[in-house]
Design an enzyme around this catalytic site. Structure first.
Site, short mmCIF file in Angstrom:
data_model
loop_
_atom_site.label_atom_id
_atom_site.label_comp_id
_atom_site.label_asym_id
_atom_site.label_seq_id
_atom_site.Cartn_x
_atom_site.Cartn_y
_atom_site.Cartn_z
N SER A 124 0.80 -1.21 0.00
CA SER A 124 0.00 0.00 0.00
C SER A 124 0.84 1.27 0.00
CB SER A 124 -0.96 -0.02 1.20
OG SER A 124 -1.90 1.02 1.11
N HIS A 125 0.76 2.05 1.06
CA HIS A 125 1.42 3.35 1.15
C HIS A 125 2.82 3.26 1.74
CE1 HIS A 125 -0.65 2.36 4.83
NE2 HIS A 125 0.07 3.24 5.49
N ASP A 320 -0.61 1.73 -4.21
CA ASP A 320 -1.52 0.85 -4.95
C ASP A 320 -2.81 1.56 -5.37
OD1 ASP A 320 -2.40 0.95 -2.28
OD2 ASP A 320 -3.34 -1.00 -2.39
N LYS A 418 -11.37 0.28 -1.37
CA LYS A 418 -11.30 1.73 -1.45
C LYS A 418 -10.64 2.10 -2.77
CE LYS A 418 -7.40 1.73 1.86
NZ LYS A 418 -7.67 0.55 2.71
#
Length: 598
Positions: A124-125, A320, A418
């Protein structure tokens, strides 16, 4: 056609393979250990029924971070050996997390079948590179993350695994070239299809789709566009409107040119850092005011003044592309406000919601701005633990249309993840709607004006998050649970710290009973709720690759419209002081200041 054999390789359990809310995340060097990835993948296959695996179509792709290409080849070989019929791979191994969800739900293969699961390769982040983070998670046939029942099985399997199955002699597939590669093994044909990373997702954003509705108690389906691209095109073509999108060298860059430039007519110069890189250009692909430095500076929110006039609208997504940050000219929109404002304007501004919202939901730590909108619009409302899978259950049951979380995640029931680019298009839709009669006027309605109008109507939830890495996290949480046993004592401490802070009306440890499957999630965070609608929340987060982070969420509610324009730090100062002293934060963590303030 290349033939392959199936091998059974002896292995043994490896500690620490428990998936978190977003899968398994560790340093690359951990994933590169012998059998580490193999054990987790086999444990995931073993958590599914043999009937589900045999003959299935599986998606394998991710955000393109370092080690992804190696991992894809390993998973292809293991999928072949476990009886998977076909593996779909985004070109160069790139698919955003929301695009994977869209592909599972919408794409039909050459054999007429849909995918029924996916391995998403992302952290992810978190940063990428040889010395940084890697991650893997499994998504189900609804396009959403595996529920706890499955992730618990995966974890149990990792603790007892004795062998994994692999087609070691299967040649590596060229994932840079679009096309289908055919193989044959003990159970018959096995195909790997490499397809364009962006086309299916872009098609979903711009095309019409089936939307369920109800009339006189009867369910029916109708065709409806998700977004009105023509309306957004008119906004972007206005000489008074300027736009900037920063992909932070994440996978969002694989979609940016197709959507914003080719479909919507934005200038290519409005795209920042839109070439996906294995190490995200050496940066931290987290769309916030700390790490999206170039965008923040361009939008006039940097420490030094910009020479050029900032754009009217700016946005960023993470590694992502499932998270987002929304900015106006010299103005930051908090994620909690963002989801509330999207919900408040969705029916009028976004065609997908034109017949109404089924309900809305937020994660527990997210501010209560969405709650106020739900109450005002008489909508079903749900407060869930952190983790998108909880929203997915509500969406599958037809209970939720829009949802969000304070950690820059926003989405809707068009998919089961999301979706950062969806959030950007939602804001562009709102801006287009607010300016539809004004594009030829002297001045456009701005992001800041939309937010301030929202505050005037619904009140403002001043909000901040303090993150503390390491420290005696479990001891601090145990102390706060014990403290809750006496609200009288809590209020005595609070008034001793700041007499001007409201009394605590309720304190608890958040527990969630899913209204769909009745599953119970305990120990989801500690809440102190004040008489004036303000809140303090303390929670442990495990989204990083190492250790736990203590997160403190501080929320001050102000419904007096004459006081909603105050400086956020000034408005929150009393409650911040209460939070840190009540929790004995410095004593437990050894830190005099947070690691990160959001």
């Amino acid at each position: 056609m290349v033939m392959f054999k199936v091998s059974r390789v002896t292995t043994s359990p490896i500690d620490g393979q428990k998936p978190g809310t977003s899968g398994l995340r560790k340093k690359v060097k951990v994933f590169k250990q012998q059998n580490y990835l193999h054990n987790f993948v086999q444990s995931s296959f073993n958590a599914l029924s043999p009937e589900k695996i045999r003959g299935m179509t599986l998606v394998v792709s991710g955000d393109g971070r370092y080690f992804s290409k190696d991992a894809i080849q390993i998973i292809i070989k293991m999928a072949a050996a476990n009886g998977v019929r076909c593996v779909w791979v985004g070109q160069n191994g790139l698919l955003s997390t929301p695009a994977v969800s869209a592909v599972i739900r919408e794409r039909v293969g050459k054999d007429g079948k849909k995918a029924s699961g996916a391995f998403i390769l992302t952290a992810s982040h978190n940063p990428g590179g040889p010395n940084e983070d890697f991650g893997i998670k499994y998504n189900m046939e609804n396009g959403g993350p595996a529920p706890e029942a499955i992730t618990d099985k995966i974890y149990e399997n990792t603790k007892s695994i004795k062998e994994y199955i692999i087609a070691e002699d299967l040649p590596d597939v060229d994932i840079s070239a679009i096309g289908i590669t055919n193989f044959t093994g003990p159970e018959g044909q096995f195909d790997v299809e490499v397809f364009d990373s962006a086309s299916d997702y872009v098609k979903l954003m711009k095309s019409t789709c089936h939307v369920s509705s109800e009339d006189a108690g009867k369910a029916y389906f109708r065709m409806r566009s998700i977004f009105d691209f023509q309306s957004i095109q008119k906004l972007l073509s206005s000489p008074k409107f300027s736009f900037c999108y920063d992909a932070l060298h994440g996978v969002g860059g694989a979609y940016a040119k197709s959507i914003f430039v080719e479909e919507l007519g934005a200038k290519e110069s409005s795209l920042l850092n839109c070439v996906p890189k294995e190490d995200f250009g050496g940066g931290h692909p987290d769309p916030n005011l700390t790490y999206a430095k170039e965008l923040v500076a361009r939008m006039g929110l940097g420490k030094s003044d910009t020479k050029d006039e900032p754009p009217e609208f700016g946005a960023a997504s993470d590694g992502d592309a499932d998270r987002n940050m929304i900015l106006g000219k010299r103005f930051f929109v908090t994620p909690s406000d963002s989801v509330a404002i999207i919900a408040a304007n969705a029916v009028e501004a976004i065609p997908y919601f034109s017949s109404g919202l089924k309900g809305v939901a937020r994660s527990m730590p997210t501010s209560a701005a969405l709650d106020v909108v739900a109450k005002h619009l008489n909508l079903k409302f749900f407060e869930v633990p952190t983790g998108w899978k909880f929203f997915g259950n509500l969406m599958d049951a037809g209970l939720c249309s829009i949802c969000g979380e304070e950690s820059f995640g926003t989405g809707s029931d068009h998919i089961r993840e999301k979706d950062g680019i969806w959030a950007v298009l939602s804001w562009l839709s709102i801006l287009a709607y607010k300016n539809k009669e004004n594009l030829g006027g002297e001045k456009l309605v701005t992001v800041e004006e939309i937010v301030r109008e929202h505050w005037a109507t619904y009140g403002r939830h001043y909000y901040t998050r303090y993150d503390y890495e390491a420290g005696a996290a479990k001891e601090l949480m145990a102390y706060l649970v014990k403290l809750q046993s006496s609200l009288t004592e809590v209020n005595k401490i609070v008034k001793g710290i700041r007499p001007d802070v409201s009394n605590v009306a309720k304190a608890d440890e958040f527990e969630y009973k899913d209204p769909v499957d009745s599953s119970i999630s305990k120990h989801q965070g500690i809440r102190y709720m004040f008489e004036d609608g303000s809140r303090l929340v303390f929670r442990l987060s495990g989204t990083g690759s190492e250790g736990a982070t203590i997160r403190v969420y501080i929320e001050q509610y102000e419904k007096d419209s004459s006081k909603t324009g105050r400086d956020s730090q000034e408005a929150l100062a009393p409650l911040v002081e209460v939070a840190l002293k009540l929790s004995k934060m410095q004593e437990f963590t050894g830190r005099s200041a947070p690691t990160v303030i959001t």
